[in-house]
Write a protein that holds these residues in place. Structure first.
Motif, short mmCIF file in Angstrom:
data_model
loop_
_atom_site.label_atom_id
_atom_site.label_comp_id
_atom_site.label_asym_id
_atom_site.label_seq_id
_atom_site.Cartn_x
_atom_site.Cartn_y
_atom_site.Cartn_z
N SER A 28 0.85 -1.18 0.00
CA SER A 28 0.00 0.00 0.00
C SER A 28 0.88 1.23 0.00
CB SER A 28 -0.90 0.02 1.23
OG SER A 28 -1.83 -1.03 1.17
N SER A 29 0.46 2.25 -0.73
CA SER A 29 1.21 3.50 -0.82
C SER A 29 0.30 4.65 -0.42
CB SER A 29 1.71 3.73 -2.25
OG SER A 29 2.57 2.69 -2.63
N GLN A 30 0.88 5.66 0.20
CA GLN A 30 0.12 6.82 0.66
C GLN A 30 0.80 8.09 0.19
OE1 GLN A 30 -2.73 6.54 2.69
NE2 GLN A 30 -3.02 8.72 2.48
N GLY A 31 0.03 9.01 -0.35
CA GLY A 31 0.55 10.30 -0.76
C GLY A 31 -0.52 11.35 -0.58
N GLY A 32 -0.46 12.12 0.50
CA GLY A 32 -1.52 13.09 0.77
C GLY A 32 -2.82 12.37 1.02
N ALA A 33 -3.86 12.74 0.28
CA ALA A 33 -5.16 12.10 0.44
C ALA A 33 -5.31 10.87 -0.45
CB ALA A 33 -6.25 13.10 0.11
N VAL A 34 -4.28 10.54 -1.21
CA VAL A 34 -4.35 9.41 -2.15
C VAL A 34 -3.74 8.17 -1.52
CG1 VAL A 34 -3.61 8.55 -4.40
CG2 VAL A 34 -4.19 10.97 -4.12
#
Length: 68
Positions: free
Chosen positions: A55-61
């Motif tokens: 899983s990857s997270q970038g800001g609200a994405v």
């Protein structure tokens, strides 16, 4: 549609996809996970399938990439 909660992608090369989301999209990656379950078999119509994902997270994405 008011919002998109989760996107999951099935990919051929998990490491290459992880590098794209990390290096190009600037997303922070979580730990790679692996496993199998009856629920996953049913969802994918692929009995006995084993999966690896991240899983990857970038800001609200939030994005998930899975290799079957």
């Amino acid at each position: 549609m008011l919002e998109l909660f989760h996107v999951g992608l099935t990919v051929k090369d998990l490491q290459r996809s992880l590098a794209f989301y990390r290096d190009v999209a600037g997303m922070a990656a979580g730990e790679i996970f692996s496993g199998h379950s009856l629920e996953f078999d049913t969802l994918t119509n692929n009995p006995g399938a084993r999966l690896r994902g991240v899983s990857s997270q970038g800001g609200a994405v939030h994005a998930s990439a899975t290799r079957v």
